[in-house]
Design an enzyme around this catalytic site. Structure first.
Site, PDB file in Angstrom:
ATOM      1  N   GLY A  45       2.532  -5.987   0.052  1.00 52.11           N
ATOM      2  CA  GLY A  45       3.978  -6.031  -0.078  1.00 52.11           C
ATOM      3  C   GLY A  45       4.550  -7.255   0.604  1.00 52.11           C
ATOM      4  N   GLN A  50      10.703 -12.501   4.652  1.00 54.88           N
ATOM      5  CA  GLN A  50       9.420 -13.008   5.155  1.00 54.88           C
ATOM      6  C   GLN A  50       9.129 -14.427   4.645  1.00 54.88           C
ATOM      7  OE1 GLN A  50       7.051  -9.303   4.125  1.00 54.88           O
ATOM      8  NE2 GLN A  50       6.035  -9.974   5.995  1.00 54.88           N
ATOM      9  N   CYS A  92       0.776  -6.541   8.816  1.00 51.79           N
ATOM     10  CA  CYS A  92       1.946  -7.241   8.290  1.00 51.79           C
ATOM     11  C   CYS A  92       1.645  -8.730   8.238  1.00 51.79           C
ATOM     12  CB  CYS A  92       3.153  -6.971   9.194  1.00 51.79           C
ATOM     13  SG  CYS A  92       4.642  -7.808   8.643  1.00 51.79           S
ATOM     14  N   LEU A  93       1.984  -9.360   7.108  1.00 53.17           N
ATOM     15  CA  LEU A  93       1.705 -10.793   6.955  1.00 53.17           C
ATOM     16  C   LEU A  93       2.439 -11.630   7.997  1.00 53.17           C
ATOM     17  CD1 LEU A  93       1.863 -11.050   3.054  1.00 53.17           C
ATOM     18  CD2 LEU A  93      -0.187 -10.990   4.483  1.00 53.17           C
ATOM     19  N   HIS A 134       7.657   0.090   4.580  1.00 55.24           N
ATOM     20  CA  HIS A 134       7.444  -1.099   5.422  1.00 55.24           C
ATOM     21  C   HIS A 134       8.333  -2.259   4.932  1.00 55.24           C
ATOM     22  CE1 HIS A 134       4.476  -3.781   7.723  1.00 55.24           C
ATOM     23  NE2 HIS A 134       5.201  -4.644   7.039  1.00 55.24           N
ATOM     24  N   GLU A 135       8.379  -2.466   3.614  1.00 55.23           N
ATOM     25  CA  GLU A 135       9.151  -3.600   3.073  1.00 55.23           C
ATOM     26  C   GLU A 135      10.657  -3.339   3.142  1.00 55.23           C
ATOM     27  OE1 GLU A 135       7.459  -6.151   2.904  1.00 55.23           O
ATOM     28  OE2 GLU A 135       5.517  -5.160   2.794  1.00 55.23           O
ATOM     29  N   HIS A 138      11.780  -4.188   6.419  1.00 58.21           N
ATOM     30  CA  HIS A 138      11.915  -5.639   6.593  1.00 58.21           C
ATOM     31  C   HIS A 138      13.313  -6.127   6.211  1.00 58.21           C
ATOM     32  CE1 HIS A 138       8.245  -7.500   7.964  1.00 58.21           C
ATOM     33  NE2 HIS A 138       7.491  -6.975   7.025  1.00 58.21           N
TER      34      HIS A 138
HETATM   35 ZN    ZN Z   1       5.459  -6.690   6.925  1.00 58.55          ZN
END
Ligand code: ZN
Length: 170
Positions: A45, A50, A92-93, A134-135, A138
């Site tokens: 995701g 991000q 998480c990226l 999660h997204e 964000h």
């Molecule tokens: Zn993340």
């Protein structure tokens, strides 16, 4: 186009993103670029902030049953959450190297618009439910670290500090 992923310490990750008012070609291109960036980073995701764009856009592909399915969502919101919760290992990226179990509702319903301005409703469980929550966090400026228990957060204190020291604010 593949974007650079913003890391912990970049203020855009703590910013509440703005709703998208018109789903036009620019938004569709951005969603395509987000999907490309997500796949290039082997993520499940990605949220627009991000990549430094504070708009309420997410892409998710939880690859359920080995089958890839991309969700490109505009202004997604969670409309239902199960009382039942589940622990899931998340990464998480924007926080490379950190993996931790996070407890979240096991099943959720998400409503959004897709890239063609159509209404979509997703009933999700398992990895898809985790990734969507999660997204959506964000785009509200909430990261998975804020979802950790204080004890778990403490366990990652050193790694978090190192990441933050490395971050170059744009
Ligand atoms: Zn993340």
């Amino acid at each position: 186009m593949i974007y650079e992923i913003r890391k912990h310490g970049d203020p855009v990750l703590r910013k509440k993103s703005e709703p998208v008012t018109e789903i036009n070609e620019e938004i569709r291109t951005l969603l395509d670029d987000m999907a490309e960036t997500m796949y290039a980073s082997s993520g499940v995701g990605l949220a627009a902030n991000q990549i430094g764009i504070a708009k309420r856009l997410i892409t998710v592909d939880a690859g359920i049953d080995g089958e890839s399915k991309i969700h490109k969502l505009v202004n997604p919101r969670i409309t239902q959450k199960s009382k039942e919760k589940k622990d899931f290992e998340e990464g998480c990226l924007s926080f490379p190297g950190i993996i931790e179990k996070i407890e979240r509702p096991a099943q959720i319903t998400v409503q959004a618009k897709n890239e063609f301005s159509e209404d979509v409703e997703i009933h999700a469980q398992g990895l898809l439910a985790v990734a969507l929550q999660h997204e959506i966090d964000h785009i509200d400026g909430v990261t998975f670290v804020q979802r950790m228990t204080p004890v778990k957060r403490l366990l990652h204190k050193k790694e978090l500090k190192e990441l933050k020291n490395r971050a170059v604010p744009k």
